[in-house]
Structure formats: C-alpha cells, structure tokens
Motif scaffolding. Structure first.
Motif, PDB file in Angstrom:
ATOM      1  N   ASP A 106       0.800  -1.231   0.000  1.00  0.00           N
ATOM      2  CA  ASP A 106       0.000   0.000   0.000  1.00  0.00           C
ATOM      3  C   ASP A 106       0.831   1.279   0.000  1.00  0.00           C
ATOM      4  O   ASP A 106       0.312   2.376   0.237  1.00  0.00           O
ATOM      5  CB  ASP A 106      -0.992   0.003   1.180  1.00  0.00           C
ATOM      6  CG  ASP A 106      -0.284  -0.148   2.512  1.00  0.00           C
ATOM      7  OD1 ASP A 106       0.970  -0.192   2.527  1.00  0.00           O
ATOM      8  OD2 ASP A 106      -0.981  -0.218   3.540  1.00  0.00           O
ATOM      9  N   VAL A 110       6.284   0.312   4.404  1.00  0.00           N
ATOM     10  CA  VAL A 110       6.409  -0.813   5.348  1.00  0.00           C
ATOM     11  C   VAL A 110       5.799  -2.065   4.699  1.00  0.00           C
ATOM     12  O   VAL A 110       4.661  -2.036   4.234  1.00  0.00           O
ATOM     13  CB  VAL A 110       5.668  -0.488   6.666  1.00  0.00           C
ATOM     14  CG1 VAL A 110       5.672  -1.695   7.593  1.00  0.00           C
ATOM     15  CG2 VAL A 110       6.299   0.726   7.347  1.00  0.00           C
ATOM     16  N   ASP A 112       3.943  -5.645   4.342  1.00  0.00           N
ATOM     17  CA  ASP A 112       2.701  -6.023   5.023  1.00  0.00           C
ATOM     18  C   ASP A 112       2.217  -7.381   4.519  1.00  0.00           C
ATOM     19  O   ASP A 112       2.768  -7.945   3.570  1.00  0.00           O
ATOM     20  CB  ASP A 112       1.627  -4.948   4.807  1.00  0.00           C
ATOM     21  CG  ASP A 112       1.591  -4.475   3.361  1.00  0.00           C
ATOM     22  OD1 ASP A 112       1.371  -5.319   2.481  1.00  0.00           O
ATOM     23  OD2 ASP A 112       1.818  -3.260   3.109  1.00  0.00           O
TER      24      ASP A 112
HETATM   25 CA   LIG Z   1       2.519  -1.271   3.855  1.00  0.00          CA
END
Ligand SMILES: [Ca+2]
Ligand SMILES: [Ca+2]
Ligand SMILES: [Ca+2]
Length: 595
Positions: A106, A110, A112
């Motif tokens: 997204d 980071v 995910d």
């Molecule tokens: Ca992410």
C-alpha cells in the motif's frame, strides 16, 4: 522469584556426561545394525527418552544402545527411511520472512501481509510442474503481533496482527492463499517475555498488589548478578527490581506462576484454532525459566516444555514447534522429541559456512556425523544464517560461488532446511540488526521494487541495482537459479528430505561426499568446495545399501540429467575407488542417483 536448585542441574549434567561419553545418546541411529525402529510422531511416544527422566526405563534404552555401539559396523539399516513414517516438516523447505521488509502493498514504506500474499507465487505457485518459482513449501514469519518495536520481539497484544502489517482477516487470507499453494505457515511466538508496554507489565509495575505482579519476576533489592553474556538483567523501578534477560523493554514472564502458563496456552490455542497456523518458531526458548543465576537450559524449562508439548499436541497433533536454542548440539538435542519437534542447529550452521568459506569439508563433515548420531533421524532444523547473524554473502565476502556451495550443503544435507529471505539472491547485510533485515531486492527499480513510497522504512542495500530477483531470474548461472534447482531436486527426491546420511570416504578434503539413502532411492552427493577442478580422486564406501554388481541403467546426475559412470558394488553394498566423473568442476555440486 525462582528457587535456586543447583544440585539438580549438577547431578543431571554428571549423569548425562557419563552416559554420553561411552555410547550413542539415542537408541535410534541410522547406522545401528539392529533393526531401526520406524520413526513416527505421536504425542508422548516420539523418539528419545527424556534426558531428565533418568529412570530405569531410560537406563534400559541407553544401555542397549551402548551394547550396539560396541559392535557397530557401518552397514545398511535393515529398514531404510520410509517417507510415510516422517512428519510433514521433513518434506518441507522453509523460508524465513521479515514481513516489514518483504513487500509493501500500500505504498507506506512498510512491508505487510497483503504484500506477502502478492509475492507468494515467487515462493511457490502451487504447480509442481513449473520450476521458475523458488519451490519452498513452508514459511516462518518473524513476529507479526502488535508491538511497539520495528522487529516485533516485544509483544503488547498476542491476539492481533500489528496494524502496520494488516488485520487478523488479512492473516487468515494469507493462510488460505499459502495452503492453496502447498505452503505451510508457522509464526514466531515470543513466550519468554512481553513488551514493557504490555498492559500486564504496566499494571504490575505501577502496583505491587496488582493481580499481574506475579506475571513477572520481582526483587525488592536488585540481586546484582549479570546475565549469560555479562549483560544487566535486573532493572530498577520505583516499586522494585524486575528481571529481563534481553533488556529493560522486555520483562521476562514468570512461568512458575500457573496463571501465566494458562494465559499463554490461551494464546497458543487462538493461533492454532482461530488463525489456522501450522506451528510456531519459539523464540529464546532456552531462557524460559531461570533457576537463580542459572539462566538457560534449566531443568525447570525442560519440565515446562514437556507439559507444553502435550498441550499443543492435544490441540493439533500435527502442529510443529521449532525452538531457538542457541547452544551446542549436545544441549539442543535434550529438547527434541518430547518438548520441541525441532530446534535450530547453530553448530551445523556455522560448520557449513566455515566449510564453504575455507574450501574444506572437515567442519561440515564433523557436524553431520554428530547430528546424525545424536538426533532422531532428521529431527533438527538446519540453516545458514538467520535474522540475528551477518548474512551469508557478507560472511563469504561476496563470493557467489561459495554461496552456491553453502546452499548445496544446506539443501542436500540431513535435517529440515530454513532459508533466510534474500539469501537466495545473495543479499548482503552486517550488524547492527536493522542492516541484516533490509528490504527484499526485487528489481533495479527505486527502493529495489520493494515499495512505491519515496522512502522505505529502511533503505535497501546499495547493491540492489545489480543484485535482485529480476536480474537473477533471467540468468541460469545465478545464485537464485541454483537455489531453485536445489529446492526442486529436494522436492522431487525423497532421499534428500528423509533419507539417512552416510559418509563416503575420500582423501581430498576439498571434496565432500556422502550418501542420502531412503527406501525409494540412494543418492550420492559430491561437492567440490574449492576453486579449482579436481581430477585425481577416489570414493570409498566400506559398506552400504547398494546391490552387488552393476545392473540396469547407468546412474544419472539429477541436476543436469546426464548419465555418469556406475560404481562396481562389492558384496557389502559399498564400493572402492569409484570415480563417477573424470572432473569435478570448481565449486560444483553433483547429485547422483545410484538406485
Ligand atoms: Ca505497507
Ligand atoms: Ca512450481
Ligand atoms: Ca525467562
């Protein structure tokens, strides 16, 4: 506070030493001339007798094994390893993943869970006939539970996925998508300690009368002694000192309090039943229960794990635990069979790296002799490095050929192999820890194709423009292609997964030669660890599982599909002066199917 019972560990050590000096530690050994018992996993009956229970029963088991040892000649087990006798993890190649660094779906920089789902086809597309995926069949996720740190080894909520990684629903979808592809999933479980920000500890620290006070280990005055590596372990608060072996942000849980055990059993049940995991990697498990200044491998820890084993097997008899017991082989082995299913073999990991680095088989040979003698057949976890150690390619000084040798040792050897993400492309990284956990290098795009954000949570290694998945996918000589071939070979040849290991004698220590032998097949593995071709060598196998004479089709080298010279098998099922190939090319691996 724990009670200090030094006599228990002293007596145990003494007795165990006496037992192990003169004989094989376990009654089940692949080279024993007596009929080898079939190895099955059932709660409570698996494998070796618990070392701590030094009853007459134990004496019997060890006693008979001592007798066998005296008259041992290295001949074939009468019952070679059969695939159906082994648990699922022996048919698995695992891959360790740091979700934060694997793939960001997204664009927040980071990694995910949804990013990981998008990359599952890279790991295994679920179709055994395609070999352009890596082919791994298990993944270990480093901690994914709610935590204030970047690494997650200090949990504040054991019942929910860290919001940076996604939701519990995302996790359940990951399990379904992984299972659909034949990939099992185990998660890191941190039992030894919580975060100091966990509500239990917040309550315990602020109020000495809190119901959670005894969830942790307290002392009015700091006892003052240090931890196993000289670190401070007693940490001061206004209400007293608490024990935390790793650092003050990770207070140790008090497993002498049954309420703590009950709480963590609820957690285990939740992840097995509600989240659908296939098992756990148990962090820092040798530190669970202290006995005063003895802070690792205590009898109390062994006893607790025995109960824990019965508990999780009662929920799911197939659930796996693999323990982080960062100790020598002789200590690690005491956990296997009735406490942990597997534990990581740190000694073997180092031996494989030394052998690859220095071009001599001596270290890995010594390690494999020991582990195949001490453990129940193949019940140990192998790896090269993990998230706590400088990466393989860094330790091998950027030498791709040596990294290929290391991969060969890992993926043709006995045990259950674990690959650390990025290892298959030779990703680099050295301490501090953040630098050995940098983003996966997918391509030469910005941020190595890991994220569309301007900034990744941590910058990828500077060599990502050259070292990445996309570049190595196109190159049949790349490290990634080598890993894919080896994993595919392991997936299609049961002797590599569950077979016995047997040394083949060769004078030249640049050559590592051994057999992997199962009910279905006998494989000869030959690795030239050195940078020059070897032409003058002879292989000897004093006794073995082969059939006398040479019949049928010539043996085949399975990585290339080429036929090689057959051995002249003598009456004891071995061979003498066998030269399957005229030249062993530098840093090359040959897996020869003899039967
Ligand atoms: Ca992410
Ligand atoms: Ca495939
Ligand atoms: Ca502890």
């Amino acid at each position: 506070m724990n009670t200090y019972r030094p006599w228990r560990s002293l007596a145990l050590t003494l007795i165990l030493t006496l037992i192990m000096v003169g004989c094989v530690a376990f009654p089940i050994t692949p080279v024993a001339p007596a009929p080898t018992p079939t190895y099955t996993i059932e709660p409570g009956v698996a494998t070796a007798t618990p070392p701590a229970e030094l009853s007459s029963q134990t004496e019997q088991a060890f006693g008979s094994s001592c007798k066998d040892e005296a008259e041992t000649t290295p001949i074939a087990p009468e019952k070679p390893a059969k695939e159906e006798a082994f648990p699922w993890w022996n048919n698995t190649v695992f891959y360790e993943i740091f979700v934060r660094s694997f793939y960001d779906s997204d664009g927040d920089g980071v990694g995910d869970l949804n990013g990981l789902i998008q990359k599952l086809d890279y790991l295994n597309d679920g179709d055994p006939s395609t070999t352009d995926d890596l082919g791994v069949t298990g993944i270990w996720l480093m901690p994914i539970m709610e935590s204030p740190s970047y690494h997650g080894y200090d949990v504040v909520d054991y019942y929910r996925v860290d919001r940076e990684y996604g939701t519990n629903e995302d996790f359940r979808r990951l399990i379904a998508e992984a299972h659909r592809r034949g990939i099992r999933v185990i998660v890191d479980m941190v039992l030894n300690h919580t975060s100091s920000k966990h509500p239990w500890f917040q309550s315990a620290r602020s109020d000495p009368n809190s119901p959670y006070r005894d969830f942790y280990i307290w002392s009015d005055e700091g006892p003052g002694y240090k931890g196993p590596w000289g670190q401070r372990v007693w940490h001061r608060t206004p209400t007293g000192y608490y024990y935390g072996i790793f650092w003050e942000g990770m207070p140790d849980l008090n497993y002498e309090n049954p309420a703590v055990t009950a709480e963590m059993q609820k957690v285990i049940r939740f992840w097995l039943e509600d989240m659908g995991v296939d098992g756990f990697r148990l962090d820092a498990v040798k530190h669970l229960i202290e006995e005063g200044r003895v802070q690792e491998n205590t009898p109390s820890t062994h006893a607790w794990l025995r109960d824990f084993y019965a508990f999780y097997k009662s929920i799911n008899p197939e659930a796996l635990t693999v323990g982080e017991v960062w100790s020598s082989t002789t200590e690690v082995v005491k956990y296997i069979g009735d406490q942990l299913d597997l534990a990581f073999e740190f000694d073997t990991a180092q031996a494989m790296l030394f052998s690859a680095r220095f071009g001599s088989r001596n270290d890995v040979l010594r390690a494999h002799r020991l582990v195949t003698e001490r453990y129940p057949p193949n019940q140990f976890a192998t790896f090269l490095t993990n998230h706590d150690q400088p990466r393989v390619m860094t330790q091998l000084r950027g030498k791709v050929d040596k990294a290929k040798v290391a991969a060969s040792l890992l993926l043709t050897g006995p045990g259950v192999p674990f690959i650390y993400y990025g290892e298959e492309i030779g990703q680099r990284g050295d301490k501090p820890d953040e630098n050995i956990r940098t983003p996966m290098q997918w391509s030469d795009a910005e941020n190595a194709g890991f994220t569309t954000a301007v900034m990744a949570w941590r910058a990828p290694q500077p060599d990502y423009r050259e070292v990445n998945v996309a570049a190595q996918t196109r190159d049949p000589q790349s490290l990634l292609s080598h890993y894919r071939r080896l994993i595919h070979a392991r997936n299609t040849h049961e002797a590599l997964r569950i077979g016995d290991w047997r040394e083949v004698t060769v004078e030249d220590r640049r050559i590592y030669a051994f057999l992997r032998h199962s009910d279905a097949e006998t494989l000869l593995v030959l690795i030239n660890l050195a940078g020059e071709p070897i032409t003058d060598y002879r292989l000897d196998l004093e006794a073995g599982p082969l059939r006398e004479g040479t019949t049928g089709e010539p043996p085949v080298e399975i990585l290339t599909g080429r036929p090689v010279r057959p051995p002249a098998v003598h009456e004891r099922g071995g061979f003498q002066g066998y030269i399957p190939l005229d030249v062993l090319e530098p840093y090359s691996t040959y897996i020869i199917r003899l039967r």
